[in-house]
Scaffold this motif. Structure first.
Motif, PDB file in Angstrom:
ATOM      1  N   SER A  94       0.829  -1.208   0.000  1.00 32.49           N
ATOM      2  CA  SER A  94       0.000   0.000   0.000  1.00 32.49           C
ATOM      3  C   SER A  94       0.861   1.255   0.000  1.00 32.49           C
ATOM      4  O   SER A  94       0.365   2.340  -0.302  1.00 32.49           O
ATOM      5  CB  SER A  94      -0.946   0.002   1.206  1.00 32.49           C
ATOM      6  OG  SER A  94      -0.209   0.032   2.413  1.00 32.49           O
ATOM      7  N   ASN A  95       2.144   1.137   0.285  1.00 33.10           N
ATOM      8  CA  ASN A  95       3.055   2.280   0.223  1.00 33.10           C
ATOM      9  C   ASN A  95       3.472   2.606  -1.209  1.00 33.10           C
ATOM     10  O   ASN A  95       3.872   3.734  -1.491  1.00 33.10           O
ATOM     11  CB  ASN A  95       4.336   2.016   1.028  1.00 33.10           C
ATOM     12  CG  ASN A  95       4.053   1.731   2.478  1.00 33.10           C
ATOM     13  OD1 ASN A  95       3.816   0.577   2.831  1.00 33.10           O
ATOM     14  ND2 ASN A  95       4.045   2.759   3.304  1.00 33.10           N
ATOM     15  N   THR A  96       3.399   1.616  -2.099  1.00 29.98           N
ATOM     16  CA  THR A  96       3.899   1.812  -3.460  1.00 29.98           C
ATOM     17  C   THR A  96       2.798   1.872  -4.511  1.00 29.98           C
ATOM     18  O   THR A  96       3.000   2.467  -5.567  1.00 29.98           O
ATOM     19  CB  THR A  96       4.895   0.708  -3.844  1.00 29.98           C
ATOM     20  OG1 THR A  96       4.253  -0.575  -3.760  1.00 29.98           O
ATOM     21  CG2 THR A  96       6.117   0.732  -2.939  1.00 29.98           C
ATOM     22  N   VAL A  97       1.668   1.229  -4.257  1.00 30.62           N
ATOM     23  CA  VAL A  97       0.531   1.244  -5.182  1.00 30.62           C
ATOM     24  C   VAL A  97      -0.695   1.645  -4.369  1.00 30.62           C
ATOM     25  O   VAL A  97      -1.093   0.925  -3.451  1.00 30.62           O
ATOM     26  CB  VAL A  97       0.311  -0.137  -5.854  1.00 30.62           C
ATOM     27  CG1 VAL A  97      -0.910  -0.113  -6.758  1.00 30.62           C
ATOM     28  CG2 VAL A  97       1.554  -0.559  -6.643  1.00 30.62           C
ATOM     29  N   MET A  98      -1.264   2.777  -4.707  1.00 32.57           N
ATOM     30  CA  MET A  98      -2.357   3.320  -3.894  1.00 32.57           C
ATOM     31  C   MET A  98      -3.684   2.593  -4.107  1.00 32.57           C
ATOM     32  O   MET A  98      -4.472   2.456  -3.177  1.00 32.57           O
ATOM     33  CB  MET A  98      -2.553   4.815  -4.178  1.00 32.57           C
ATOM     34  CG  MET A  98      -1.331   5.663  -3.817  1.00 32.57           C
ATOM     35  SD  MET A  98      -0.777   5.449  -2.122  1.00 32.57           S
ATOM     36  CE  MET A  98       0.887   4.850  -2.362  1.00 32.57           C
ATOM     37  N   ALA A  99      -3.954   2.140  -5.320  1.00 33.21           N
ATOM     38  CA  ALA A  99      -5.217   1.447  -5.597  1.00 33.21           C
ATOM     39  C   ALA A  99      -5.183   0.062  -4.964  1.00 33.21           C
ATOM     40  O   ALA A  99      -4.270  -0.723  -5.206  1.00 33.21           O
ATOM     41  CB  ALA A  99      -5.446   1.341  -7.097  1.00 33.21           C
TER      42      ALA A  99
END
Length: 191
Positions: A94-99
């Protein structure tokens, strides 16, 4: 979390502000991290063995998770050798891909980074959202259920088992192709 605030069930029928959703999610993540740090949490049965087998066979590994980087690091640092990060071509959180899953964004990012066609990848998942994300990215998924998903059917999965299993603790096939093996192996994942 935001997708749940739009579903028509109970108080979730309301619309919540992005700020409130972020605050709730951060609080939940902090509590979960503290639980991980203070517990003797283990990898799910058979996962460590499967990772070792994939590494032995020179298969690229990646992590696609809705949790944050801190939680991944706590869990894997407690269960794998110190150099575990080098075992994975990419780790997307969740830190690198928001969706979030069920969006396929995290899997699409991984496919781009590892330079593999979706038909040459397989996802190990344990939820409907994970299966939906993998499928939307064109990746087949094998489901290992847990206490919250053991009654789900997962009809679009390649295989549904109650765990990754091991020689001393075989899995039970819950849905999908009948196979002779009784624990997940790299060969089994080549469905």
């Amino acid at each position: 979390m935001k997708c749940y605030s739009r579903e028509p069930r109970g108080i979730a029928n309301r619309t919540y502000s992005d700020k409130l959703i972020k605050t709730i999610h951060r609080t939940k993540s902090d509590i979960y991290a503290q639980l991980l740090l203070s517990s003797n949490i283990k990898l799910r049965p058979g996962i460590g063995r499967l990772i070792a087998e994939a590494r032995r066979d020179d298969i690229q590994l990646a992590i696609a998770t809705n949790t944050n980087q801190e939680n991944v690091e706590i869990l894997l640092s407690k269960n794998l050798p110190e150099d575990w990060k080098s075992w994975f071509t990419t780790i997307e959180t969740s830190n690198t891909v928001m969706a979030k899953k069920p969006s396929p964004a995290i899997y699409l990012e991984i496919l781009k980074k590892i330079r593999v066609e979706p038909s040459h990848a397989v996802a190990l998942e344990d939820t409907e959202n994970g299966l939906s994300a993998a499928k939307a990215a064109g990746i087949g998924a094998v489901i290992t259920t847990h206490q919250f998903t053991r009654h789900s059917k997962f009809p679009e999965a390649l295989l549904v088992v109650d765990s990754a299993g091991s020689p001393s603790s075989p899995f039970k096939i819950l849905n999908g192709k009948a196979i002779e093996e009784r624990w997940l192996t790299v060969a089994v994942l080549d469905l």
